[in-house]
Structure formats: C-alpha cells, structure tokens
Design an enzyme around this catalytic site. Structure first.
Site, mmCIF file in Angstrom:
data_model
loop_
_atom_site.group_PDB
_atom_site.id
_atom_site.type_symbol
_atom_site.label_atom_id
_atom_site.label_comp_id
_atom_site.label_asym_id
_atom_site.label_seq_id
_atom_site.Cartn_x
_atom_site.Cartn_y
_atom_site.Cartn_z
ATOM 1 C CG ASP A 109 -1.957 -1.089 1.181
ATOM 2 O OD1 ASP A 109 -2.341 -1.488 0.068
ATOM 3 O OD2 ASP A 109 -2.392 -1.547 2.259
ATOM 4 N N PRO A 110 0.400 2.353 -0.561
ATOM 5 C CG PRO A 110 -0.690 3.803 -2.039
ATOM 6 C CD PRO A 110 -0.874 2.508 -1.289
#
Length: 300
Positions: A38-39
C-alpha cells in the site's frame, strides 16, 4: 540488464511508482515488482529487470514478515490510516494480556474479508474503484496463512506486532478483525515489510542508493542475480548433456525420491540454467530457461 533490486519503498509512493522510478533510472522497459505494498506502507519490494521478470511467479509461495502498528479504539473505511473514520470506542479497559489472549485466534489458516480499498475485483471492477464511488459490496472470504504473530508491546491505544504470513494476507484485515474481537475497533496505523522470502529490509536499497549508483556508473553492480528469486526452491546440479536438453526445450528424466513442484537447475560450473517442473509421466520439463542453446556446428 537482467537482475533484481531489493528496494526499501518509502511512504507515499505506490508499488508501481517504484517500478516507474527504476524503469527511468535503468532506461529499461521490462521491469516488474514481486509484491504490492500500500502507498502508506514501507519496506521490502523486490523489483525485477529484464529476463528476471520471468521468475516473479515463484515468489508467490514465500513467506513475508511485517512490523505492524495497530491503533485500538478507532475504525476506518480502508482499515488503515488513509481512510475516513467510521467508528470510535473507548479502549481504556484493554490490557496487554487481553491482546495476547486474542492473538492465537489469528494463527494458522484463517479466512479474511478483503477491505473495500483493495485490488480484489468484483464483477471485473477493482474494489478500490467502487469504494471511491461510495459503493460497498459484499466480498467473498479468502483464505490466508498466518505462521506467526509476535507481540512486541502495547502502549494504549497503540500495539505493535510482528506478523509472518503467506501470499494474499491483508494485514489491514487482521487489524480490523482484532479490533472487533477486542470489542473496541482498530485500524492499521503503520506497516513495514521486513522480509519477502529471501529479500530482507536489512540488505535493501533506498531509491537514493540507485541514484548514487547511476551517478557512479555502477547500476549493474547493485543488481542481484535472477536466481536470487528461486533460492527457496530445491536445487539440483546436472551434467552438460541434461542441461543441453533443457536449454533446447526438451524434457529430462531424474532418479529421485519425492517430487517438488519446481526445482532450480545449475551446471557443474555453478551457472543458473533453468527452472524445471514435473510432468505426469515422470519427466521434468524446462519451465524457464536462462542459458542460451549452444550454436550448432556446421558440417564439414
């Protein structure tokens, strides 16, 4: 160039963003990553260049280790710090022992409901695309393997866990489900991937390291060899005749007990030659070949 980079992904950058930066620095089109983060997460993401991209599929069976900070008392629609808060409850009564007692329920083979903010598809559409439109749909449970959960500490409302798991595990879902089990709700505050099979955070490279290598003209020097991706596979050394058959796309037969799903083949000179898979007739077929066939000699 062909090889692998063990990258330490910084926060705020997508996994595809890492690939894009590597592609730009190496001026190479054929680049892929071995596992999405995930970012907001940081840590290990192996990036494959050139022919090494053909080995990405063999990482699906390796174990991963994560360091997770989970905040109790709050739930979000994404199950992490990026989402909108959907619930708040008091967690002042939660003790470290209560957390420890809840953790065994998350060990072994478990089922998880994927978060709405995930890449899972519903009728051909990514869940995160539906979530961004305010649409929530019923998600099918998915199996996940949790090999270990280490309790690292609890300073209310934040607890720290180290989780060893298999492919397709959502740490965000573990945080959400743990919060529900404790009756107070929870979300994943921070996440660091410490290892991904043979790739570890302690030996990873920052993107700044790539830029420094580029400035020194040493980009090739920091690449790991393609075979670094298959170190977990059984290894076999074969004679020249067998390897010649494999690199020419022909099957071979082996005298051996047991039958792994795949094996990494090396020459007597310790050169990585191929990955082979068993066939139902007992033969072994070259699935991926990394040595070139020898040119045929012209007849006199």
């Amino acid at each position: 160039m062909n090889g692998i980079l063990n990258i330490n992904k910084p926060p705020g950058l997508t996994s595809f963003g890492v690939v894009s930066k590597v592609r730009h620095i190496y001026s190479q089109k054929k680049v892929g990553h071995g596992g999405m983060l995930d970012p907001s997460a940081t840590g290990v993401i192996p990036v494959f260049l050139g022919s090494a991209t053909r080995l990405i599929e063999y990482l699906s069976s390796v174990r991963k280790t994560y360091l997770a900070e989970i905040e109790l008392g709050t739930e979000t629609d994404s199950y992490d710090s990026e989402g909108e808060i959907t619930s708040r409850k008091s967690c002042e009564h939660i003790t470290a022992d209560m957390v420890r007692n809840a953790l065994p329920d998350f060990l072994g083979e478990i089922t998880q409901i994927p978060p709405m903010y995930s890449a899972v598809k519903h009728r051909g559409v990514r869940l995160y695309n539906l979530a961004r439109q305010g649409i929530e749909v019923e998600r099918n449970p998915r199996k996940a393997a949790i090999y270990g959960i280490e309790f690292l500490g609890f300073a209310s409302p934040v607890l720290r866990l180290r989780i060893e798991c298999g492919h397709g595990t959502y740490i965000r879902s573990i945080a959400f489900d743990l919060g529900r089990k404790l009756g107070c709700g929870a979300y994943l505050k921070t996440l660091v991937r410490e290892s991904y099979g043979p790739f570890h955070l302690t030996t990873s490279l920052d993107l700044a390291d790539l830029e420094a290598a580029e400035n020194k003209g040493r980009l090739a020097d920091i690449l790991l060899p393609p075979e670094a991706a298959v170190g977990h596979l059984p290894r076999i050394t074969l004679d020249d005749e067998s390897i010649t058959r494999l690199v020419n796309g022909l099957e071979i037969r082996l005298e051996m007990t047991g039958q792994p799903e795949a094996m990494a083949v090396y020459s007597a000179e310790n050169r990585f030659a191929a990955v082979i898979r068993p066939e139902t007739d007992g033969s072994w077929h070259p699935a991926k070949v990394f040595l070139s066939p020898c040119p045929k000699k012209n007849a006199d």
